[in-house]
Design a protein around this motif. Structure first.
Motif, PDB file in Angstrom:
ATOM      1  N   LYS A   3     -21.659 -60.997  13.777  1.00 60.20           N
ATOM      2  CA  LYS A   3     -21.532 -60.080  12.647  1.00 60.20           C
ATOM      3  C   LYS A   3     -20.086 -59.601  12.650  1.00 60.20           C
ATOM      4  O   LYS A   3     -19.630 -58.977  13.617  1.00 60.20           O
ATOM      5  CB  LYS A   3     -22.481 -58.902  12.799  1.00 60.20           C
ATOM      6  CG  LYS A   3     -22.311 -57.869  11.706  1.00 60.20           C
ATOM      7  CD  LYS A   3     -23.177 -56.650  11.968  1.00 60.20           C
ATOM      8  CE  LYS A   3     -22.817 -55.550  10.984  1.00 60.20           C
ATOM      9  NZ  LYS A   3     -23.379 -54.272  11.395  1.00 60.20           N
ATOM     10  N   ARG A   4     -19.358 -59.906  11.576  1.00 58.90           N
ATOM     11  CA  ARG A   4     -17.952 -59.514  11.484  1.00 58.90           C
ATOM     12  C   ARG A   4     -17.800 -58.433  10.423  1.00 58.90           C
ATOM     13  O   ARG A   4     -18.242 -58.598   9.285  1.00 58.90           O
ATOM     14  CB  ARG A   4     -17.091 -60.719  11.116  1.00 58.90           C
ATOM     15  CG  ARG A   4     -15.627 -60.363  10.999  1.00 58.90           C
ATOM     16  CD  ARG A   4     -14.786 -61.573  10.697  1.00 58.90           C
ATOM     17  NE  ARG A   4     -13.409 -61.180  10.603  1.00 58.90           N
ATOM     18  CZ  ARG A   4     -12.547 -61.678   9.744  1.00 58.90           C
ATOM     19  NH1 ARG A   4     -12.921 -62.635   8.922  1.00 58.90           N
ATOM     20  NH2 ARG A   4     -11.319 -61.253   9.724  1.00 58.90           N
ATOM     21  N   THR A   5     -17.185 -57.328  10.815  1.00 57.38           N
ATOM     22  CA  THR A   5     -16.919 -56.223   9.902  1.00 57.38           C
ATOM     23  C   THR A   5     -15.420 -56.033   9.822  1.00 57.38           C
ATOM     24  O   THR A   5     -14.743 -56.028  10.851  1.00 57.38           O
ATOM     25  CB  THR A   5     -17.572 -54.917  10.424  1.00 57.38           C
ATOM     26  OG1 THR A   5     -18.961 -55.143  10.636  1.00 57.38           O
ATOM     27  CG2 THR A   5     -17.378 -53.776   9.449  1.00 57.38           C
ATOM     28  N   TYR A 140     -21.873 -59.421  18.402  1.00 56.73           N
ATOM     29  CA  TYR A 140     -22.764 -60.564  18.630  1.00 56.73           C
ATOM     30  C   TYR A 140     -24.176 -60.044  18.898  1.00 56.73           C
ATOM     31  O   TYR A 140     -24.359 -59.066  19.606  1.00 56.73           O
ATOM     32  CB  TYR A 140     -22.274 -61.392  19.818  1.00 56.73           C
ATOM     33  CG  TYR A 140     -20.917 -62.003  19.577  1.00 56.73           C
ATOM     34  CD1 TYR A 140     -20.791 -63.274  19.037  1.00 56.73           C
ATOM     35  CD2 TYR A 140     -19.758 -61.288  19.869  1.00 56.73           C
ATOM     36  CE1 TYR A 140     -19.539 -63.817  18.809  1.00 56.73           C
ATOM     37  CE2 TYR A 140     -18.506 -61.829  19.627  1.00 56.73           C
ATOM     38  CZ  TYR A 140     -18.410 -63.096  19.101  1.00 56.73           C
ATOM     39  OH  TYR A 140     -17.161 -63.634  18.862  1.00 56.73           O
ATOM     40  N   GLU A 141     -25.137 -60.725  18.309  1.00 58.04           N
ATOM     41  CA  GLU A 141     -26.542 -60.341  18.500  1.00 58.04           C
ATOM     42  C   GLU A 141     -27.221 -61.306  19.429  1.00 58.04           C
ATOM     43  O   GLU A 141     -26.879 -62.420  19.570  1.00 58.04           O
ATOM     44  CB  GLU A 141     -27.256 -60.337  17.151  1.00 58.04           C
ATOM     45  CG  GLU A 141     -26.670 -59.287  16.214  1.00 58.04           C
ATOM     46  CD  GLU A 141     -27.337 -59.321  14.846  1.00 58.04           C
ATOM     47  OE1 GLU A 141     -28.313 -60.066  14.637  1.00 58.04           O
ATOM     48  OE2 GLU A 141     -26.862 -58.584  13.987  1.00 58.04           O
TER      49      GLU A 141
END
Length: 141
Positions: A3-5, A140-141
């Motif tokens: 997940k990139r924010t 990262y999940e």
């Protein structure tokens, strides 16, 4: 899964504003991992004994004398974040993270493997975008 924010920063961001942005992701201390080019003598002086150098690597494919120090600062009070942010235009390899990755730094042999170290281990980290205009938050999940 990554997940990139992207957190966009004001053009003239103040030190406390930047610290607050990083603190919104990392409540506790922060590790600052970097490859500091040897020409950044002033930064080495500023950090004095706080920067833990792990190894010296070549920063150029052509010139062996163009080297940098791979290392980290365990920034308990987030007092060095802004110092690294200000130098991000001349230093390409800076990562903020809550995770202790110090044992992995000695495995780096090329500057190109710096970011891969965090990605391949699924380590949450923050990088500084081009011209310091944003923070790239990788989770990262």
């Amino acid at each position: 899964m990554l997940k990139r924010t992207v957190v966009f920063l004001d053009e003239e961001i103040e030190e406390q504003e930047l610290i607050d942005e990083v603190s919104s992701f990392y409540k506790n201390e922060c590790y600052i991992y970097a490859i500091i080019p040897d020409y950044e003598e002033e930064l080495f002086t500023t950090l004095s004994s706080k920067f833990n150098s792990v190894k010296t690597i070549s920063l150029s494919r052509l010139f062996k004398w163009d080297t940098g120090e791979v290392g980290y600062v365990k920034d308990l009070n987030k007092q060095f974040i802004y110092e690294f942010y200000l130098r991000s235009i001349s230093m390409d390899y800076i990562v903020f993270s809550e995770t202790d990755m110090t044992e992995h730094l000695s495995k780096l042999n090329r500057r190109g493997d710096f970011y891969k170290l965090f990605e391949s281990n699924g380590i949450h980290h923050i990088t500084i975008g081009p011209d310091g205009q944003c923070l790239n938050v990788m989770e990262y999940e």
